[in-house]
Design a protein around this motif. Sequence first.
Motif, PDB file in Angstrom:
ATOM      1  N   ARG A 106       0.893  -1.175   0.037  1.00  0.00           N
ATOM      2  CA  ARG A 106       0.033  -0.034   0.101  1.00  0.00           C
ATOM      3  C   ARG A 106       0.915   1.339   0.029  1.00  0.00           C
ATOM      4  NH1 ARG A 106      -2.229  -2.132   4.369  1.00  0.00           N
ATOM      5  NH2 ARG A 106      -1.880  -0.376   5.761  1.00  0.00           N
ATOM      6  N   ARG A 252     -17.056   1.250  -3.015  1.00  0.00           N
ATOM      7  CA  ARG A 252     -15.857   1.536  -3.305  1.00  0.00           C
ATOM      8  C   ARG A 252     -15.727   3.308  -3.451  1.00  0.00           C
ATOM      9  NH1 ARG A 252     -14.268   3.545  -8.142  1.00  0.00           N
ATOM     10  NH2 ARG A 252     -16.282   2.585  -9.126  1.00  0.00           N
ATOM     11  N   GLY A 298     -10.182   4.473  -4.470  1.00  0.00           N
ATOM     12  CA  GLY A 298     -10.166   3.253  -5.289  1.00  0.00           C
ATOM     13  C   GLY A 298     -10.273   2.021  -3.894  1.00  0.00           C
ATOM     14  N   SER A 299     -10.371   2.482  -2.621  1.00  0.00           N
ATOM     15  CA  SER A 299     -10.114   1.679  -1.410  1.00  0.00           C
ATOM     16  C   SER A 299     -11.865   1.285  -1.356  1.00  0.00           C
ATOM     17  CB  SER A 299      -9.706   2.155  -0.322  1.00  0.00           C
ATOM     18  OG  SER A 299      -8.232   2.518  -0.497  1.00  0.00           O
ATOM     19  N   ILE A 337      -6.628   0.093  -0.893  1.00  0.00           N
ATOM     20  CA  ILE A 337      -6.399  -0.536  -2.313  1.00  0.00           C
ATOM     21  C   ILE A 337      -5.146  -0.870  -2.218  1.00  0.00           C
ATOM     22  CG2 ILE A 337      -5.719   1.975  -2.923  1.00  0.00           C
ATOM     23  CD1 ILE A 337      -6.615   1.325  -5.830  1.00  0.00           C
ATOM     24  N   GLN A 343      -9.585  -4.758  -6.708  1.00  0.00           N
ATOM     25  CA  GLN A 343     -10.399  -5.034  -5.600  1.00  0.00           C
ATOM     26  C   GLN A 343     -11.473  -6.163  -5.646  1.00  0.00           C
ATOM     27  OE1 GLN A 343      -9.965  -3.407  -2.549  1.00  0.00           O
ATOM     28  NE2 GLN A 343      -8.174  -2.840  -3.397  1.00  0.00           N
TER      29      GLN A 343
END
Length: 361
Positions: A106, A252, A298-299, A337, A343
């Motif tokens: 990460r 998301r 994006g996470s 992410i 994901q």
Amino acid sequence: MEPAAVTASASADGGAFLEFVDYAISVITSSGGDGSESPGAGPAPARPPWGWTVAQVLKSCRAYSSGVTAAILLSDLFQSWTEQRKSLTAKTKVEVTSLLNTRSKRRRLPRTVTIDSIHEKNFLSPKSVLEAVVIDVFVLPGTNIYMLTLGDMWSTSTIDLYLHRRYYNYIGQHCILKKGREVVLTGCCLRTAVVEGSGHARILPTEYMVILLDEEQDEDAMLLAAQFCTYSFSSMMEEKSRNDVVYSFYARIEKIETLEPFGCTERKQIVLVDNDDEKIKFILWGEQVSLANLFSVGSMLALDSPYISNFAHNNHEEPQELCLEYGSATQVYLVPIAQHEEQVGCNILVLLFSAVLLTKT
């Protein structure tokens, strides 16, 4: 100083012996070690414990049966203390590194500070971010107050956090917050040893802590599939009695945006997209906006019991579309992410959850 003289002094009134012990502790403490350790609280205290010092002095006296000087005793003490600090520091570093074996996948968050830097400066800004792993969970003796011992990948030191009661259910009811769990937190203030008289600095309780989950871990995958994949944003919008339902969503993060202040209150919005490509805004108000520093586009965000409200774009509009807010009962989990990795959506999580259940039956 002869061994017999030390023993006689200690057995009489202990004055000379105890005086030397206190003197030795002050000398070692003021020397600051070998320069390789961070000041402040860490894996080993900066000040040698009194009992340890007494034991080392007696050990040296026995080793030098023909006689020993104060200089020899201080030299032995200093060397023993330096080696012990290095040993404990290395042990803690190995433990933190093993617990953070996914951290390299990460990106480091922009406002992240290290535990070593907190001890060095004896300061922690409320806007700073701490990315940490839980080394220990314990209760302060004689109280019902939970403490977390935190470490990070970039530091040799650890630091204790007074846990905010908002997160007590993570320990007792859900058992999510435990050794090895990664967390990110902000809105922190430091309880310094100088001001408060404590033996070392600690972090005061903060409401803004997010627990990180890993979809590749069975326990986390089961939690996500069982708790956060029941409802979609569209099902909430269609529900007339939505205020009577406790919702949990998994979505998301598409955007993180700063909004026009509402009156004098700061606002930020997190645009979320669920597995059905439905979108909704997650609004943060006032001090809550610091939570946005813990998120990244994006996470995946898992929201439990968000407050459902109506969104107004500015001060002159009437509230229109539905939105989510960070309420008093809201709990937030984050699946960060990973670089170069896709994901996993709710459909895959459900399949994974089913597969895990089959293997356990």
